[in-house]
Design a protein around this motif. Structure first.
Motif, PDB file in Angstrom:
ATOM      1  N   TYR A  45       0.796  -1.222   0.000  1.00  0.00           N
ATOM      2  CA  TYR A  45       0.000   0.000   0.000  1.00  0.00           C
ATOM      3  C   TYR A  45       0.829   1.273   0.000  1.00  0.00           C
ATOM      4  O   TYR A  45       0.311   2.348  -0.263  1.00  0.00           O
ATOM      5  N   VAL A  46       2.092   1.162   0.354  1.00  0.00           N
ATOM      6  CA  VAL A  46       2.928   2.342   0.530  1.00  0.00           C
ATOM      7  C   VAL A  46       4.021   2.327  -0.530  1.00  0.00           C
ATOM      8  O   VAL A  46       4.702   1.335  -0.700  1.00  0.00           O
ATOM      9  N   GLY A  47       4.179   3.426  -1.191  1.00  0.00           N
ATOM     10  CA  GLY A  47       5.183   3.480  -2.254  1.00  0.00           C
ATOM     11  C   GLY A  47       6.570   3.788  -1.744  1.00  0.00           C
ATOM     12  O   GLY A  47       7.164   4.778  -2.148  1.00  0.00           O
ATOM     13  N   SER A  48       7.098   2.951  -0.850  1.00  0.00           N
ATOM     14  CA  SER A  48       8.456   3.172  -0.343  1.00  0.00           C
ATOM     15  C   SER A  48       9.402   2.123  -0.912  1.00  0.00           C
ATOM     16  O   SER A  48       8.982   1.031  -1.294  1.00  0.00           O
ATOM     17  N   ASP A  49      10.679   2.459  -0.955  1.00  0.00           N
ATOM     18  CA  ASP A  49      11.695   1.508  -1.420  1.00  0.00           C
ATOM     19  C   ASP A  49      11.953   0.425  -0.386  1.00  0.00           C
ATOM     20  O   ASP A  49      12.249  -0.717  -0.729  1.00  0.00           O
ATOM     21  N   ILE A  50      11.854   0.794   0.885  1.00  0.00           N
ATOM     22  CA  ILE A  50      12.125  -0.120   1.999  1.00  0.00           C
ATOM     23  C   ILE A  50      10.933  -0.075   2.943  1.00  0.00           C
ATOM     24  O   ILE A  50      10.390   0.998   3.211  1.00  0.00           O
ATOM     25  N   CYS A  51      10.540  -1.246   3.449  1.00  0.00           N
ATOM     26  CA  CYS A  51       9.474  -1.306   4.447  1.00  0.00           C
ATOM     27  C   CYS A  51       9.928  -2.206   5.588  1.00  0.00           C
ATOM     28  O   CYS A  51      10.410  -3.320   5.355  1.00  0.00           O
ATOM     29  N   VAL A  52       9.774  -1.731   6.804  1.00  0.00           N
ATOM     30  CA  VAL A  52      10.193  -2.459   7.999  1.00  0.00           C
ATOM     31  C   VAL A  52       8.972  -2.864   8.811  1.00  0.00           C
ATOM     32  O   VAL A  52       8.133  -2.015   9.128  1.00  0.00           O
ATOM     33  N   GLY A  53       8.881  -4.148   9.149  1.00  0.00           N
ATOM     34  CA  GLY A  53       7.866  -4.637  10.074  1.00  0.00           C
ATOM     35  C   GLY A  53       8.539  -5.023  11.378  1.00  0.00           C
ATOM     36  O   GLY A  53       9.645  -5.583  11.356  1.00  0.00           O
ATOM     37  N   LEU A  54       7.901  -4.727  12.512  1.00  0.00           N
ATOM     38  CA  LEU A  54       8.488  -5.068  13.811  1.00  0.00           C
ATOM     39  C   LEU A  54       7.387  -5.451  14.790  1.00  0.00           C
ATOM     40  O   LEU A  54       6.400  -4.736  14.936  1.00  0.00           O
TER      41      LEU A  54
END
Length: 157
Positions: free
Chosen positions: A89-98
Protein backbone atom coordinates in the motif's frame (compact mmCIF):
# COMPACT_ATOMS: atom_id res chain seq x y z
CA UNK A 1 17.26 12.81 19.27
CA UNK A 2 18.02 9.91 16.96
CA UNK A 3 20.88 7.56 17.72
CA UNK A 4 24.09 7.70 15.68
CA UNK A 5 23.04 4.52 13.88
CA UNK A 6 19.64 5.91 12.89
CA UNK A 7 21.26 9.17 11.80
CA UNK A 8 23.82 7.30 9.66
CA UNK A 9 21.07 5.16 8.16
CA UNK A 10 18.95 8.19 7.28
CA UNK A 11 21.91 10.05 5.77
CA UNK A 12 22.70 7.04 3.58
CA UNK A 13 19.06 6.71 2.52
CA UNK A 14 19.07 10.41 1.58
CA UNK A 15 22.31 10.02 -0.40
CA UNK A 16 20.91 7.00 -2.26
CA UNK A 17 17.49 8.64 -2.76
CA UNK A 18 15.68 5.73 -1.08
CA UNK A 19 12.43 5.98 0.88
CA UNK A 20 11.31 4.03 3.94
CA UNK A 21 8.10 3.11 5.76
CA UNK A 22 7.29 1.22 8.96
CA UNK A 23 4.63 -1.25 10.15
CA UNK A 24 5.08 -1.28 13.92
CA UNK A 25 3.61 -3.16 16.84
CA UNK A 26 5.89 -3.41 19.89
CA UNK A 27 7.70 -0.17 19.05
CA UNK A 28 4.33 1.67 18.86
CA UNK A 29 5.56 4.27 16.36
CA UNK A 30 8.89 5.04 18.02
CA UNK A 31 10.87 3.70 15.07
CA UNK A 32 9.08 6.01 12.64
CA UNK A 33 9.48 8.88 15.11
CA UNK A 34 13.23 8.29 15.51
CA UNK A 35 13.73 8.31 11.74
CA UNK A 36 11.66 11.53 11.55
CA UNK A 37 14.01 13.44 13.86
CA UNK A 38 16.97 13.31 11.48
CA UNK A 39 17.71 16.40 9.37
CA UNK A 40 16.03 16.16 5.94
CA UNK A 41 14.03 13.08 6.95
CA UNK A 42 11.19 14.37 4.78
CA UNK A 43 13.20 13.26 1.75
CA UNK A 44 13.09 9.60 2.83
CA UNK A 45 10.32 8.96 5.35
CA UNK A 46 7.01 8.00 3.76
CA UNK A 47 5.34 7.16 7.09
CA UNK A 48 4.18 4.30 9.20
CA UNK A 49 1.33 2.46 10.82
CA UNK A 50 1.04 1.33 14.43
CA UNK A 51 -0.93 -1.90 14.77
CA UNK A 52 -0.48 -2.81 18.41
CA UNK A 53 -3.64 -4.84 19.03
CA UNK A 54 -4.36 -8.02 17.08
CA UNK A 55 -7.60 -6.56 15.71
CA UNK A 56 -5.62 -3.75 14.05
CA UNK A 57 -3.24 -6.24 12.48
CA UNK A 58 -6.17 -8.22 11.08
CA UNK A 59 -8.37 -5.27 10.08
CA UNK A 60 -5.85 -2.75 8.75
CA UNK A 61 -2.96 -4.94 7.65
CA UNK A 62 -5.13 -7.83 6.48
CA UNK A 63 -3.37 -10.51 8.52
CA UNK A 64 -5.52 -13.55 7.71
CA UNK A 65 -7.92 -14.55 10.47
CA UNK A 66 -6.44 -17.44 12.47
CA UNK A 67 -2.81 -16.54 11.69
CA UNK A 68 -2.35 -14.70 14.98
CA UNK A 69 -4.03 -17.51 16.91
CA UNK A 70 -1.75 -20.02 15.23
CA UNK A 71 1.57 -18.17 15.55
CA UNK A 72 0.85 -15.35 18.09
CA UNK A 73 0.82 -11.61 17.47
CA UNK A 74 4.53 -11.52 18.29
CA UNK A 75 5.95 -13.91 15.71
CA UNK A 76 8.10 -14.03 12.59
CA UNK A 77 5.07 -15.04 10.53
CA UNK A 78 2.93 -12.09 11.60
CA UNK A 79 5.82 -9.64 11.29
CA UNK A 80 6.46 -10.80 7.72
CA UNK A 81 2.81 -10.35 6.77
CA UNK A 82 2.70 -6.92 8.40
CA UNK A 83 5.70 -5.76 6.35
CA UNK A 84 4.51 -7.35 3.11
CA UNK A 85 0.94 -6.10 3.38
CA UNK A 86 1.93 -2.54 4.32
CA UNK A 87 4.58 -2.48 1.57
CA UNK A 88 1.84 -3.19 -1.01
CA UNK A 89 0.00 0.00 0.00
CA UNK A 90 2.93 2.34 0.53
CA UNK A 91 5.18 3.48 -2.25
CA UNK A 92 8.46 3.17 -0.34
CA UNK A 93 11.69 1.51 -1.42
CA UNK A 94 12.13 -0.12 2.00
CA UNK A 95 9.47 -1.31 4.45
CA UNK A 96 10.19 -2.46 8.00
CA UNK A 97 7.87 -4.64 10.07
CA UNK A 98 8.49 -5.07 13.81
CA UNK A 99 6.71 -7.03 16.54
CA UNK A 100 7.87 -8.37 19.87
CA UNK A 101 7.63 -8.60 23.61
CA UNK A 102 8.81 -5.66 25.69
CA UNK A 103 6.77 -6.47 28.80
CA UNK A 104 5.16 -9.58 30.28
CA UNK A 105 1.58 -10.36 29.33
CA UNK A 106 1.91 -11.30 25.68
CA UNK A 107 2.91 -14.62 24.17
CA UNK A 108 6.14 -14.93 26.14
CA UNK A 109 7.46 -18.41 26.98
CA UNK A 110 10.79 -20.06 27.75
CA UNK A 111 11.42 -20.27 24.02
CA UNK A 112 10.24 -16.68 23.46
CA UNK A 113 11.06 -14.56 26.53
CA UNK A 114 10.31 -10.90 27.12
CA UNK A 115 12.87 -9.02 25.02
CA UNK A 116 12.21 -11.10 21.91
CA UNK A 117 11.82 -8.89 18.84
CA UNK A 118 10.95 -9.93 15.29
CA UNK A 119 12.03 -7.75 12.37
CA UNK A 120 11.13 -8.15 8.72
CA UNK A 121 12.57 -5.75 6.14
CA UNK A 122 11.61 -5.57 2.49
CA UNK A 123 14.02 -4.07 -0.06
CA UNK A 124 12.08 -4.49 -3.28
CA UNK A 125 12.62 -8.11 -4.28
CA UNK A 126 14.87 -8.90 -1.30
CA UNK A 127 13.55 -9.59 2.20
CA UNK A 128 15.34 -10.06 5.52
CA UNK A 129 13.76 -11.73 8.55
CA UNK A 130 15.50 -11.64 11.94
CA UNK A 131 14.74 -12.62 15.53
CA UNK A 132 16.56 -11.05 18.48
CA UNK A 133 16.48 -11.33 22.24
CA UNK A 134 17.32 -8.05 23.95
CA UNK A 135 17.71 -7.35 27.66
CA UNK A 136 16.66 -4.30 29.62
CA UNK A 137 13.67 -2.06 30.16
CA UNK A 138 10.91 -1.87 27.56
CA UNK A 139 12.36 1.40 26.25
CA UNK A 140 15.85 -0.08 26.09
CA UNK A 141 14.58 -3.13 24.19
CA UNK A 142 12.91 -0.88 21.60
CA UNK A 143 15.95 1.39 21.29
CA UNK A 144 18.19 -1.65 20.73
CA UNK A 145 15.76 -2.96 18.10
CA UNK A 146 15.68 0.39 16.28
CA UNK A 147 19.48 0.49 16.15
CA UNK A 148 19.53 -3.08 14.78
CA UNK A 149 17.06 -2.07 12.06
CA UNK A 150 19.30 0.86 11.10
CA UNK A 151 22.33 -1.48 10.98
CA UNK A 152 20.49 -4.09 8.88
CA UNK A 153 19.43 -1.44 6.38
CA UNK A 154 22.94 0.01 6.17
CA UNK A 155 24.35 -3.47 5.46
CA UNK A 156 21.94 -3.94 2.55
CA UNK A 157 21.94 -0.62 0.75
Amino acid sequence: MASDKVTACCQTLIEKNLTISFAESASAGKMCYEFSTVLNSGKILIGGIVCYHSSMKEDLLHIPWGTIEQYSAESAEVTKLMAQNFYRYVGSDICVGLTGLTTPGGSESEAKPVGTIFIHIIFGEKQIAKRYEFKGSPESIINQAIDVVADLILMEI
